[in-house]
Design a protein around this motif. Structure first.
Motif, PDB file in Angstrom:
ATOM      1  N   SER A 130       0.811  -1.217   0.141  1.00  0.00           N
ATOM      2  CA  SER A 130      -0.068   0.044   0.036  1.00  0.00           C
ATOM      3  C   SER A 130       0.983   1.134   0.104  1.00  0.00           C
ATOM      4  O   SER A 130       0.456   2.276  -0.699  1.00  0.00           O
ATOM      5  N   VAL A 131       2.050   1.196   0.821  1.00  0.00           N
ATOM      6  CA  VAL A 131       2.883   2.460   0.698  1.00  0.00           C
ATOM      7  C   VAL A 131       3.559   2.609  -0.392  1.00  0.00           C
ATOM      8  O   VAL A 131       3.602   3.670  -1.006  1.00  0.00           O
ATOM      9  N   ALA A 134       1.182   3.754  -3.244  1.00  0.00           N
ATOM     10  CA  ALA A 134       0.757   5.146  -2.892  1.00  0.00           C
ATOM     11  C   ALA A 134       1.971   6.165  -3.250  1.00  0.00           C
ATOM     12  O   ALA A 134       1.824   7.318  -3.846  1.00  0.00           O
ATOM     13  N   GLU A 209      -6.414   1.542   1.443  1.00  0.00           N
ATOM     14  CA  GLU A 209      -5.171   1.728   2.259  1.00  0.00           C
ATOM     15  C   GLU A 209      -4.447   2.555   1.306  1.00  0.00           C
ATOM     16  O   GLU A 209      -3.792   3.784   1.692  1.00  0.00           O
ATOM     17  N   TYR A 213      -3.175   6.670   2.118  1.00  0.00           N
ATOM     18  CA  TYR A 213      -1.767   6.892   2.168  1.00  0.00           C
ATOM     19  C   TYR A 213      -1.149   8.151   1.184  1.00  0.00           C
ATOM     20  O   TYR A 213      -0.168   8.955   1.433  1.00  0.00           O
ATOM     21  N   ARG A 214      -2.046   7.978  -0.249  1.00  0.00           N
ATOM     22  CA  ARG A 214      -1.711   8.952  -1.111  1.00  0.00           C
ATOM     23  C   ARG A 214      -2.115  10.257  -0.783  1.00  0.00           C
ATOM     24  O   ARG A 214      -1.362  11.243  -0.999  1.00  0.00           O
ATOM     25  N   MET A 216      -2.251  11.231   2.339  1.00  0.00           N
ATOM     26  CA  MET A 216      -1.217  11.547   3.282  1.00  0.00           C
ATOM     27  C   MET A 216      -0.041  12.226   2.698  1.00  0.00           C
ATOM     28  O   MET A 216       0.573  13.354   2.935  1.00  0.00           O
ATOM     29  N   LEU A 245       8.226  10.269   3.323  1.00  0.00           N
ATOM     30  CA  LEU A 245       7.690   9.059   3.679  1.00  0.00           C
ATOM     31  C   LEU A 245       8.127   9.270   5.342  1.00  0.00           C
ATOM     32  O   LEU A 245       7.169   8.796   6.192  1.00  0.00           O
ATOM     33  N   ILE A 252       0.605   6.640   9.307  1.00  0.00           N
ATOM     34  CA  ILE A 252       0.712   5.401   8.787  1.00  0.00           C
ATOM     35  C   ILE A 252       0.876   4.159   9.720  1.00  0.00           C
ATOM     36  O   ILE A 252       0.158   3.156   9.840  1.00  0.00           O
ATOM     37  N   SER A 255      -2.786   3.806  11.207  1.00  0.00           N
ATOM     38  CA  SER A 255      -3.528   3.167  10.218  1.00  0.00           C
ATOM     39  C   SER A 255      -3.175   1.654  10.376  1.00  0.00           C
ATOM     40  O   SER A 255      -4.144   0.811  10.551  1.00  0.00           O
TER      41      SER A 255
END
Length: 327
Positions: A130-131, A134, A209, A213-214, A216, A245, A252, A255
């Motif tokens: 997911s990170v 994103a 997710e 994250y996108r 954020m 990041l 992050i 979540s």
């Protein structure tokens, strides 16, 4: 730090007592011991003798909250509340209502290992994928890759997890025969049974997710330290990896940390559909079989894990951001 931990333990204990007491009152307000006996015995003609025998065998023949016929501390300890609710704090979960042969504590120990085999790899992959996805969308922001990536996230978010399960079983298990349809095996053989549930669960969660994250990362991209980093000549990749990041780690962690209880308690839907004998399937079986002893135990463990995960999240904040102080 020690003072914070002790305060959180005190708050957590108070919350746990409240949740446990509320759950007990709710359960026995909706279903009296007589109602529970009728549900578990079954049949149209249930005699009072059968009900009394069922209650005696399981300890439900005692008063709920207070036994006036006893003396001293036994007025409190000789009650269903003490034996079935307070005992949970000593991790004494007792036995199943529907099947007396089942020791709930032993069953949880056995099934937790199975649930961890499914949920732990899923948890790690979910955060990483997911990170990474994103960050890719943010790197190509305002481009077609970003646009179609967001469209894909919305589509994935809009589809029910049941659809992923049905299509995944048909495509990978029945049509291509790459993995078994369902079931479980111990040891290394578990990998072929867990591969499809992990993949489908990852896909079902990826859209929500990645979008979170996108958002954020885009918020961080507009801040002054990012412009300063660009002015120093840093590439876009280094700005995203070393600065954006790192500064987005707190949301992050928040979540990802909220998912920790599911790592231990298992996935209700995926374990049930794929025949995996974990804690999630254990809860579904208990709800279907009207086994209130197991349901109350899992509610207690769920509350305990949520309290513990929130405390760990707060402590983790201090590790990723030196500005955070636990006071």
């Amino acid at each position: 730090m020690l003072g914070f931990v002790l305060r959180r333990l005190g708050y957590g204990l108070a919350i746990l007592v409240g949740v446990n007491l509320f759950t007990f009152i709710l359960f026995f307000s909706v279903n009296t011991p007589d109602d529970m006996a009728r549900l578990n015995i079954g049949g149209k003609r249930v005699t009072q003798e059968q009900i009394e025998k069922w209650k005696t065998e399981r300890g439900y023949d005692k008063p709920l909250y207070y036994d006036a016929g006893k003396a001293g501390a036994q007025r409190v300890t000789h009650t269903i509340l003490w034996e079935r609710s307070v005992s949970l704090f000593a991790l004494d979960f007792g036995r199943s209502d529907a099947r007396q042969a089942i020791n709930i504590g032993h069953e949880i120990k056995v099934r937790m290992g199975v649930s961890l085999q499914l949920a732990l790899p899923l948890f790690i992959l979910q955060v990483i994928v997911s990170v990474a996805f994103a960050l890719l969308l943010v790197f190509f922001r305002h481009s077609r890759i970003d646009f179609w990536g967001v469209v894909l996230c919305v589509l994935m978010l809009s589809i029910s997890s049941l659809f992923y399960i049905i299509v995944g079983q048909f495509l990978f298990a029945r049509l291509l025969k790459l993995v078994p349809m369902n079931g479980f095996a111990p040891g290394l053989d578990a990998a072929k049974f867990l591969a499809l549930p992990i993949l489908l669960s990852l896909l079902s969660r990826l859209g929500g997710e990645a979008r979170l994250y996108r958002a954020m990362f885009l918020e961080e991209m507009g801040k002054d330290y990012v412009r300063t980093a660009r002015a120093k000549g840093l590439s876009e990749g280094r700005v995203l990896g070393r600065h954006v990041l790192r500064n987005a780690l707190i949301p992050i962690i928040t979540s990802a940390g909220s998912y920790l209880p599911y790592v231990f308690l298992g996935s209700l839907v995926f374990e049930s559909f794929f025949g995996i004998p974990g804690l999630g399937a254990f809860v579904i079986e208990a709800i279907t079989g009207q086994d209130f002893a197991i349901v109350r135990t899992m509610v207690f463990l769920g509350a305990l894990l949520y309290i513990a995960s929130n405390a760990l999240i707060d402590i983790a904040y201090t590790w990723v951001d030196p500005r955070v102080r636990l006071q």
